[in-house]
Design an enzyme around this catalytic site. Structure first.
Site, PDB file in Angstrom:
ATOM      1  N   CYS A   1       1.045  -1.151  -0.052  1.00 25.36           N
ATOM      2  CA  CYS A   1       0.048  -0.242   0.069  1.00 25.36           C
ATOM      3  C   CYS A   1       0.875   1.340   0.157  1.00 25.36           C
ATOM      4  CB  CYS A   1      -1.146   0.194   1.521  1.00 25.36           C
ATOM      5  SG  CYS A   1      -2.056  -1.094   1.417  1.00 25.36           S
TER       6      CYS A   1
ATOM      7  N   HIS B   1      -2.566   6.674   2.015  1.00 30.36           N
ATOM      8  CA  HIS B   1      -3.690   5.420   2.131  1.00 30.36           C
ATOM      9  C   HIS B   1      -4.902   4.925   2.336  1.00 30.36           C
ATOM     10  CE1 HIS B   1      -4.505   1.574   1.186  1.00 30.36           C
ATOM     11  NE2 HIS B   1      -3.440   0.678   2.180  1.00 30.36           N
TER      12      HIS B   1
ATOM     13  N   ASN C   1     -10.418  -0.031  -0.755  1.00 32.55           N
ATOM     14  CA  ASN C   1      -9.087  -0.180  -0.562  1.00 32.55           C
ATOM     15  C   ASN C   1      -8.557  -1.250  -1.716  1.00 32.55           C
ATOM     16  OD1 ASN C   1      -6.100  -1.060   0.416  1.00 32.55           O
ATOM     17  ND2 ASN C   1      -6.552  -1.447   2.435  1.00 32.55           N
TER      18      ASN C   1
END
Length: 327
Positions: free
Chosen positions: A114, A251, A281
């Site tokens: 990520c 993020h 996500n």
């Protein structure tokens, strides 16, 4: 931080198929209210069986070229952040080189989960600033749906697919990059992983179904402890305050996690850009998706100071302060 590179173009792509919270109710024991309360997510995009990370990346790059009238012939480095490459090798970067017929370029993938997009930007800026390269294409692309266990309600509600691309070009007069801060906590790798060859990590047996495995509680604790400290250090390196930041783009792991990070860092949630609500996500892709969404909504202006912060599996994190001058 010395910089000689500027962000000159951005493009994104998400697949057509939508996986809503109502759809997930039919797959696992959950409901829309439970998911929204815990994650802030309502939808995520899912690649088709025929779509892989390289396909999504190519469409994001095409979007970049069309929107900003860019030619890729003189790109001399392609960096792809991904954890879901089509193959172990060749790299997605090599597939991109072949598709666009870029004649003379370095091409490689990096795996920082990520944090991959901020890693890619940092490496790309470093290559240009060191004067070894002139024009770097940084891509983030993920097809997490292909490695998600849709019987595990703790993870399947989170992940989606997408791609984003940014072009960096040499510009010593109006460079984009102001500061960087990074760190790694490899001892926490056991809390977020997907197996490949090894079946153990530091002597601990792993779940070996090749799907994403996450200890959400431990990752949450790590992120909400580590990222605020990183933000503080990042601002300190250039003698800046939170008030000097126009937009915070973390993020988009989970809206509740972002809210906690903002509270601990004293960043107003109103100054935060995310892609979490309707994209979920998407790992390395969440930041470029949030940036391009903000552009389309007219939120970003030239001269704005942005704080980008990627964090995730590894465990690893990297934050950047960027001046937005997308002319």
């Amino acid at each position: 931080m010395h910089s000689k590179s500027r962000i000159t173009a951005i493009g994104t792509y998400v697949p057509d198929q939508i996986l809503s919270n109502n759809d997930l109710e039919k797959m696992v024991h959950t409901n829309d209210e439970w998911i929204v309360q815990r994650t802030g997510m309502r939808e995520r995009r899912i690649a088709s069986e025929e779509e892989y990370s390289s396909n999504l990346a190519i469409k994001a790059i095409e979007n970049l070229c069309t929107t900003y009238k860019k030619n890729l012939e003189d790109v001399d480095c392609i960096i792809v952040a991904t954890t879901t490459a089509d193959y172990v090798f060749p790299s997605v970067a090599c597939q991109i080189q072949q598709y666009f017929n870029i004649p003379h370029t370095l091409a490689f993938d990096l795996n920082a989960t990520c944090a991959g997009f901020t890693y890619g930007l940092h490496v790309g800026n470093s290559l240009i600033t060191s004067e070894s390269h002139e024009k770097v294409l940084v891509v983030a692309t993920e097809t997490l749906s292909k490695v998600t266990d849709y019987t595990d309600r703790t993870t399947c509600i989170l992940f989606g697919d997408g791609a984003g691309a940014i072009l960096l070009e040499r510009d010593e007069n109006t460079p984009s990059f102001i500061a960087a801060h990074m760190g790694t906590n490899g001892d926490g790798g056991i809390h977020l992983y997907r197996t490949n060859l090894s079946t153990t990590m530091n002597g601990t047996p792993l779940q070996t179904n090749e799907k994403i495995v996450q200890n959400g509680r431990e990752v949450y604790k790590w992120a909400t402890r580590t990222v605020p400290k990183g933000i503080k250090n990042l601002l300190h390196t250039v003698n800046m305050q939170v008030d000097d930041i126009d937009w915070f783009i973390p993020h988009s792991a989970n809206l509740r996690m972002i809210e906690s990070i903002c509270e601990k860092s004293q960043i107003p949630i109103q100054k935060t850009l995310t892609s979490v609500e309707y994209m979920g996500n998407t790992s390395s892709v969440t930041i470029p998706l949030a940036l391009n969404l903000a552009i389309k909504e007219g939120k970003l202006n030239n001269g704005d100071t942005l704080l980008l912060y990627g964090f995730g599996g590894g465990l690893t994190h990297l934050g950047l302060i960027v001046e937005w001058n997308l002319i």
